[in-house]
Scaffold this motif. Structure first.
Motif, PDB file in Angstrom:
ATOM      1  N   PHE A 149      39.740  42.966  34.623  1.00 31.41           N
ATOM      2  CA  PHE A 149      38.486  43.252  35.305  1.00 31.41           C
ATOM      3  C   PHE A 149      37.924  41.928  35.796  1.00 31.41           C
ATOM      4  CE2 PHE A 149      38.062  42.914  30.736  1.00 31.41           C
ATOM      5  CZ  PHE A 149      37.112  41.925  30.589  1.00 31.41           C
ATOM      6  N   ALA A 191      46.825  44.847  41.933  1.00 31.18           N
ATOM      7  CA  ALA A 191      45.441  45.119  42.302  1.00 31.18           C
ATOM      8  C   ALA A 191      45.272  45.370  43.796  1.00 31.18           C
ATOM      9  CB  ALA A 191      44.542  43.958  41.867  1.00 31.18           C
ATOM     10  N   VAL A 259      39.608  37.057  37.539  1.00 28.77           N
ATOM     11  CA  VAL A 259      40.174  38.304  37.039  1.00 28.77           C
ATOM     12  C   VAL A 259      40.945  38.008  35.758  1.00 28.77           C
ATOM     13  CG1 VAL A 259      41.736  40.220  37.548  1.00 28.77           C
ATOM     14  CG2 VAL A 259      40.351  39.212  39.387  1.00 28.77           C
ATOM     15  N   LYS A 280      33.639  45.872  36.937  1.00 32.01           N
ATOM     16  CA  LYS A 280      34.880  46.342  37.555  1.00 32.01           C
ATOM     17  C   LYS A 280      35.270  45.363  38.653  1.00 32.01           C
ATOM     18  CE  LYS A 280      32.938  49.269  41.206  1.00 32.01           C
ATOM     19  NZ  LYS A 280      33.394  48.403  42.304  1.00 32.01           N
ATOM     20  N   LEU A 281      36.501  45.427  39.088  1.00 35.57           N
ATOM     21  CA  LEU A 281      36.953  44.550  40.157  1.00 35.57           C
ATOM     22  C   LEU A 281      36.220  44.883  41.455  1.00 35.57           C
ATOM     23  CD1 LEU A 281      40.823  44.629  39.513  1.00 35.57           C
ATOM     24  CD2 LEU A 281      39.205  42.842  38.864  1.00 35.57           C
ATOM     25  N   GLN A 292      38.804  49.434  47.176  1.00 40.98           N
ATOM     26  CA  GLN A 292      38.546  49.087  45.780  1.00 40.98           C
ATOM     27  C   GLN A 292      39.817  48.530  45.141  1.00 40.98           C
ATOM     28  OE1 GLN A 292      35.892  49.083  43.495  1.00 40.98           O
ATOM     29  NE2 GLN A 292      37.470  48.185  42.163  1.00 40.98           N
ATOM     30  N   SER A 295      44.066  48.309  39.221  1.00 41.48           N
ATOM     31  CA  SER A 295      44.551  47.530  38.078  1.00 41.48           C
ATOM     32  C   SER A 295      45.585  48.332  37.311  1.00 41.48           C
ATOM     33  CB  SER A 295      43.398  47.149  37.138  1.00 41.48           C
ATOM     34  OG  SER A 295      42.764  48.307  36.622  1.00 41.48           O
ATOM     35  N   SER A 297      46.771  49.407  33.602  1.00 40.41           N
ATOM     36  CA  SER A 297      46.098  49.588  32.319  1.00 40.41           C
ATOM     37  C   SER A 297      47.136  49.890  31.249  1.00 40.41           C
ATOM     38  CB  SER A 297      45.076  50.730  32.391  1.00 40.41           C
ATOM     39  OG  SER A 297      45.727  51.968  32.632  1.00 40.41           O
ATOM     40  N   GLN A 361      36.327  49.830  35.096  1.00 45.23           N
ATOM     41  CA  GLN A 361      37.511  49.653  35.933  1.00 45.23           C
ATOM     42  C   GLN A 361      38.547  50.744  35.686  1.00 45.23           C
ATOM     43  OE1 GLN A 361      38.139  47.653  38.445  1.00 45.23           O
ATOM     44  NE2 GLN A 361      40.264  48.307  38.698  1.00 45.23           N
ATOM     45  N   SER A 362      38.477  51.402  34.531  1.00 50.12           N
ATOM     46  CA  SER A 362      39.494  52.391  34.174  1.00 50.12           C
ATOM     47  C   SER A 362      39.578  53.520  35.198  1.00 50.12           C
ATOM     48  CB  SER A 362      39.221  52.969  32.782  1.00 50.12           C
ATOM     49  OG  SER A 362      38.015  53.715  32.762  1.00 50.12           O
ATOM     50  N   SER A 365      42.272  52.444  37.601  1.00 48.39           N
ATOM     51  CA  SER A 365      43.462  51.856  36.997  1.00 48.39           C
ATOM     52  C   SER A 365      44.598  52.864  36.931  1.00 48.39           C
ATOM     53  CB  SER A 365      43.150  51.340  35.591  1.00 48.39           C
ATOM     54  OG  SER A 365      42.854  52.418  34.721  1.00 48.39           O
TER      55      SER A 365
END
Length: 409
Positions: A149, A191, A259, A280-281, A292, A295, A297, A361-362, A365
């Motif tokens: 993140f 990402a 990050v 979050k990113l 957006q 990521s 996970s 961020q999940s 992800s």
């Protein structure tokens, strides 16, 4: 009649011998005095935590059985290899990284969890997915914190600034500082591709990959992502840094955002103090759109060896290790993010900027499900982009080479 008696006696003797051999072949089991012996594999750093959990387990089930629980240090990242080396002598209960669950299930090391409804209800959906194969639950979720993140210094960035990577780069450049990201690691490079409609993942064989990152006929093409990466790399506010370099930059003041993951939370907070921010990113510009950042996970899981001599007690111990109370304890003692919904939503966890950012961020992800051929080609491509494409080679040709390497058999 004598012959029948003889045959019955012989059958009983053979049965006793078989049982004796079965007991000898197991690494755990019930000792001669009726004690239930269970072996548990866990991370070396978790020993004190696990010993506390074992003590509470034995206290809870006192009077129902006598236990001999043996802890052995075993890396979660290569637990699969250690276990599959000799399943019958492996641990009864073990911690492992979620990207090993399919291989362990396929090899017969894990059985489906019979009554998984309560576990599904108690844990985050992403963690349940990570513990499942084709929708069948094979392990108990333990953590949900293996991801990345945005860390940022509040002295430099507003809440509005951190929504856009390009805006952050401009702010950092104006201040003579940097925003860091590690493009030498394909893990982080995902990402830029993850939310574009371009795809990468495992084939049905569980070993080789499919990849469309070089697509030239999709709404967002591979070359569009490559061009965005080149533009980001050209900004004086950007720095391609490894995780170690990022932390050093945070500490010397040259890096004001980057990050990374929860493992750096304490060090970042020590450096930035009350100005520590996590979110979050951000989004980045690609093909005229705001995309957006995605990521990878991952989760840590607890498995029960299908060859355990005490599968019911092993399952109870696995449930105990991963229950809400002990996930809260794990967060308190080890700072690891819970997969349990109630624990994850607790004020203590939500007050952790890093864990809260990871949970935010999940939504964007994807579980890391790629074969070994993924890493090097992506890192090589990203290295070229980070350096400004010094060879001058066609972006399409470089993406074609990336896909050829990632999908190699």
């Amino acid at each position: 009649m004598k012959k029948s008696v003889f045959l019955l006696a012989l059958s009983a003797l053979l049965l006793l011998t078989a049982c004796h051999r079965q007991e000898e072949s197991s690494g755990g089991g019930q000792t001669s005095d009726g004690v239930v012996a269970l072996t548990v594999w866990g991370a070396q750093e978790d020993e004190a935590l696990l010993q506390e959990i074992f003590a509470s387990f034995q206290s809870h089930y006192a009077g129902q059985a006598s236990f001999q629980i043996t802890y052995q240090a075993q890396s979660e990242s290569n637990c699969k290899d250690a276990l599959l080396g000799d399943l019958e002598k492996g641990a009864d209960v073990f911690a492992f990284a979620d990207d090993q669950v399919a291989a362990l299930a396929a090899a017969g090391g894990l059985d489906p969890i019979e009554d998984g409804a309560a576990i599904r209800a108690a844990n985050l959906s992403a963690a349940v997915e990570a513990a499942s194969v084709d929708g069948t639950l094979y392990a108990y979720p333990l953590t949900a914190d293996n991801g990345y993140f945005l860390y940022y210094n509040k002295a430099y960035f507003s809440q509005e600034d951190i929504q856009s990577l390009e805006r952050m780069l401009d702010v950092a450049a104006q201040a003579g500082r940097r925003v860091a990201m590690d493009w030498s690691s394909a893990w982080y490079v995902y990402a830029f591709f993850g939310n574009t409609g371009l795809e990468v993942g495992l084939n049905e064989d569980g070993l080789t990959n499919y990849c469309t990152w070089n697509s030239a006929d999709t709404p967002i093409r591979g070359v569009d992502v490559a061009q965005s990466m080149l533009s980001i790399a050209a900004s004086p506010g950007f720095a391609n840094m490894t995780d170690t370099q990022f932390l050093a930059g945070v500490q010397d003041g040259s890096v004001v955002a980057g990050v990374s993951g929860v493992w750096n939370a304490v060090a970042v907070e020590q450096a930035w103090g009350e100005n520590t921010g996590a979110a979050k990113l951000p989004a980045f510009l690609c093909a005229g759109q705001s995309i957006q950042m995605a990521s990878f996970s991952g989760c840590k899981l607890i498995g029960v060896n299908a060859y355990s001599q005490h599968p019911e007690w092993a399952a109870r111990l696995a449930e105990w290790i991963t229950n809400e109370e002990n996930q809260r304890l794990r967060f308190e003692l080890r700072g690891q993010g819970p997969s349990n919904v109630n624990a994850a939503n607790s004020p203590q966890v939500q007050s952790s900027p890093a864990i809260a950012a990871l949970l935010a961020q999940s939504e964007f992800s994807q579980l890391q499900r790629v074969g070994g051929k993924f890493w090097d080609p992506v890192s090589q491509f990203a290295g070229s982009m980070a350096a400004g494409n010094p060879s001058g080679a066609s972006l399409q040709a470089q993406l074609d080479r990336l896909v050829e390497g990632v999908t190699a058999r």
